[in-house]
Design an enzyme around this catalytic site. Structure first.
Site, PDB file in Angstrom:
ATOM      1  CE1 TYR A  95      -2.469 -38.903 -21.620  1.00  0.00           C
ATOM      2  CE2 TYR A  95      -1.600 -39.317 -23.578  1.00  0.00           C
ATOM      3  CZ  TYR A  95      -2.157 -38.712 -22.821  1.00  0.00           C
ATOM      4  OH  TYR A  95      -3.191 -37.731 -23.479  1.00  0.00           O
TER       5      TYR A  95
ATOM      6  CE1 TYR B 277      -3.979 -33.179 -20.649  1.00  0.00           C
ATOM      7  CE2 TYR B 277      -1.863 -32.537 -21.996  1.00  0.00           C
ATOM      8  CZ  TYR B 277      -2.901 -33.440 -21.653  1.00  0.00           C
ATOM      9  OH  TYR B 277      -3.049 -34.669 -22.354  1.00  0.00           O
TER      10      TYR B 277
ATOM     11  CE  LYS C 143       1.485 -38.387 -28.842  1.00  0.00           C
ATOM     12  NZ  LYS C 143       0.715 -39.324 -27.653  1.00  0.00           N
TER      13      LYS C 143
ATOM     14  CG  ASP D  81      -1.493 -46.401 -26.570  1.00  0.00           C
ATOM     15  OD1 ASP D  81      -0.910 -45.977 -27.613  1.00  0.00           O
ATOM     16  OD2 ASP D  81      -2.130 -45.745 -25.527  1.00  0.00           O
TER      17      ASP D  81
END
Ligand SMILES: *Cc1c(COP(=O)(O)O)cnc(C)c1O
Length: 680
Positions: free
Chosen positions: A397, A269, A527, A498
């Site tokens: 997200y 980003y 992750k 998620d």
């Protein structure tokens, strides 16, 4: 003022009594005669009483001094020093224990750095190890950890004799294990050559084979010298001396790396025109990230939820190395292997009951794409081809690929930029009932409204259970999930959890779904799956979903190149073992308490709008956006690694973080806000 970078090499042997001291002394002489102010230092000297490190005939320092006795180029710098001495002539860990002392790599590294600071005229330190390369300092550390802690190269000393190549092979593996580099290798000879043919053959071959193996490293030989003539010996080390002299003149690597990075790289980003502030990380260990300039940061981020066991955990590294030796990767089409099968079985055992089929993906975003494709194919298989949309709450997200992006928060996410390219999804109010407040059934009203109006279009609902991560670090009430699951079932929509951020204990439950006792139809994890070592994710579904997709001879249409990567699977298995053995539940419960205690003073500070803690996640929400790079810099100066975003300053340390370090992280956050470091 930045510190003068440490210039040092670590002289180490493939075993004990291989001639390290002679090599160190010779190198000292060779460096000093070419104008380098070198000093030979014994960080740990055994067999010598505390105050006799420079004088005892059993100490190494007198040998160093003798090697340069006839040359005096640096009167201001003593040729030799000994930092810690222990009387017993045994391995350092035993010798220290006999005097009720402990040794640690970090303690010795601190001593060495202090010594370097005090001896400002020194250009270079030659640090001679005690014993061999892997001689222990304590239960967990050995000599290599000193070189690793200082991030300096080794000079390896190895006797030339029958058996050399085998010893050397082991030594090089041990060096590689710690990611150390070799500045040079010196072969020594502690007894005369008898001159017979076989011996000559062996000695020459040892040298040639080693030179061939270590193409870029000077491999030198010191022959047997019955009477030391230091000057003659020093000449033989000339190529190594030249290499060390170049190293002394080398520019500071960290600045160079940032400059090169700015030219070629992109960071998350970020803009290439206004590049982000960067710190150069060179090593990691436990809950610490070590910067190229030697500064050590207490990690508060677990590298974005991933490094739950801290960094460089020996068990994870062993799993990785072992698998790398067996088979790093094979395609998953038409082939299978034990690491993938075992990992899938283990995951299924840990997931909510009923999730029975695992699809491996190579990142979280891909796992979300897979989940969405599963839902679409399932609905198609059911003859519900009109169900092509996903319902997601605001504040979610799910990743950065196009499909995943389409279900991220449409305001805070990237919808603005890609609006016309993204599939149009349906959004509902974010679960507004706080985790720590009584459940308010009205928080499901908006979901109910959407289902009433558009049930026929909805393939699945996707959301992060209990904790919305990157979309706001928001903790909501688990009962919301119970109600939502009922609505989904009634409406014929699948439910996708998620758990890429929440999985593997972070919230205080192994999967956050357990807070609600809800079994989704599809669950994504990633992750922390590999303990932060490799990229890997998984999407699991029920047998009902799998059968729905595959009925009538259909197949599931996805297959990443690196699917089921054996390295990632093996390290994930080791990470699951560690979770169990380390009692993650207790670890996370301790962190929760420590974060609560540590962040309590943030409540009531100006500009703070909320403080919340769940499991090993601590969040301080500010009233306005903070300046990420300024605040990150403030934290680095305080010795902690915390990277805030938006209005959120948050902590999610590795589970192994000691209480003192949690306190440091919390204090840095509290002080930072108090001092106004968050202000734009
Ligand atoms: C990080 C994250 C993802 C994306 O994972 P990547 O590995 O970065 O692609 C998806 N969902 C959630 C909840 C996440 O936290």
């Amino acid at each position: 003022m930045p510190e003068r970078p440490l210039r040092a090499v670590f002289v180490c042997g493939t075993g004990t009594d291989v001639g390290k001291t002679i090599v160190t002394a010779t190198l000292l002489r060779a460096l000093r005669t070419t104008g380098v102010a070198a000093q030979a230092v014994k960080p740990v000297q055994t067999g010598v009483k505390a105050d006799e490190g420079l004088t005892s005939p059993r100490a190494d320092a007198p040998v160093y001094a003798q090697a340069v006795a006839d040359i005096h180029p640096f009167p201001a710098l003593a040729p030799a020093a000994a930092l810690r001495c222990f009387a017993l002539p045994v391995s350092p860990h035993l010798a220290a224990a006999a005097e009720n002392a402990g040794l640690s790599a970090s303690g010795l590294c601190a001593d060495i750095r202090k010594h370097w600071r005090l001896h400002k005229t020194a250009d270079m330190l030659l640090l001679e190890s005690a014993g061999g390369l892997c001689s222990p300092l304590n239960e967990n550390e050995d000599m290599r950890d000193i070189a690793a802690g200082l991030d300096i190269p080794l000079v390896l000393v190895c006797p030339n004799r029958l058996g050399t190549l085998s010893d050397l092979g082991c030594a090089l593996a041990a060096i590689g294990e710690k990611g150390l580099s070799l500045a040079g290798l010196v072969m020594t000879r502690s007894f005369p050559v008898n001159g017979d043919e076989v011996e000559t053959l062996i000695l020459e071959d040892n040298l040639n084979a080693t030179r061939a193996r270590l193409a870029d490293v000077p491999v030198l030989a010191l022959p047997y010298f019955p009477n030391f003539v230091w000057e003659d010996m020093a000449g033989l080390l000339a190529p190594l001396v030249e290499k060390l002299r170049i190293a002394i003149r080398a520019p500071l690597e960290e600045n160079d790396l940032v400059r090169r990075d700015r030219k070629t790289l992109w960071h998350p980003y970020s803009s290439t025109l206004e590049p982000p502030v960067l710190n150069v990380a060179s090593r990691s260990r436990g809950n610490r990230i070590i910067l190229a300039d030697g500064r050590e940061l207490v990690d508060g981020m677990s590298s974005w939820w991933a490094a739950i066991h801290g960094y460089n955990h020996p068990r994870l590294l062993d799993a990785l190395r072992g698998q790398a030796g067996r088979m790093p990767h094979v395609m998953f089409g038409g082939l299978t292997h034990a690491p993938a099968v075992e990992l899938a079985e283990r995951l299924v055992r840990r997931m909510p009951e009923g999730l029975e089929r695992v699809f491996f993906a190579d990142s979280g975003s891909v796992a979300v794409e897979v989940a969405m494709k599963m839902a679409l194919q399932y609905q198609q298989g059911k003859g519900m081809a009109g169900r092509i949309r996903f319902l997601a709450p605001y504040g979610g997200y799910h990743g950065d690929t196009l499909g995943a992006m389409s279900v991220c928060d449409p305001v805070a996410g990237m919808h603005g930029l890609f609006a016309r390219a993204l599939p149009g999804q349906i959004f509902m109010e974010r679960p507004r009932c706080r985790f720590d407040a009584p459940f308010d059934p009205a928080s499901l009203d908006d979901a109910r409204r959407v289902f009433d109006e558009r049930a026929e279009e909805i393939a699945a609902v996707i959301l992060e259970p209990v904790v919305q991560g990157a979309g706001g670090m928001w903790f909501y009430h688990p009962d919301y999930l119970l109600g939502l699951a009922q609505l989904c079932r009634a409406a014929g929509a699948l439910l996708i959890f998620d758990e890429i951020a929440t999985g593997f204990g972070r919230t205080g439950r192994f999967f956050a779904a357990e807070w609600a006792g809800v079994r989704p139809d599809i669950l994504c994890c990633g992750k922390a799956l590999t303990g932060g070592t490799l990229t890997m994710a998984a999407t699991a579904c029920t047998e009902e979903v799998a059968a729905g997709i595959c009925a009538d001879g259909r197949v599931f249409m996805h297959g990443p190149t690196f699917m089921g990567n054996p390295l990632a699977c093996s390290v994930a298995l080791a990470s699951l073992d560690l979770l169990e053995e380390n009692h993650w539940r207790t670890q996370v419960a301790c962190l929760e308490r420590q974060l609560e205690q540590g962040l309590v003073f943030c409540r009531g500070l100006p500009d703070v709008s909320d403080v919340r803690v769940l499991g090993a996640i601590g969040v301080v929400e500010m009233c306005c956006s903070v300046n990420t790079s300024v605040l990150q810099g403030y934290f680095v100066d305080k010795g902690v690694w915390i990277r805030p975003f938006g209005r959120l300053i948050y902590l999610m340390p590795p589970y192994i973080t000691p209480a003192d370090d949690v306190a440091r992280l919390c204090a840095a956050v509290t002080e930072g806000i108090r001092e106004g470091a968050h202000l734009p």
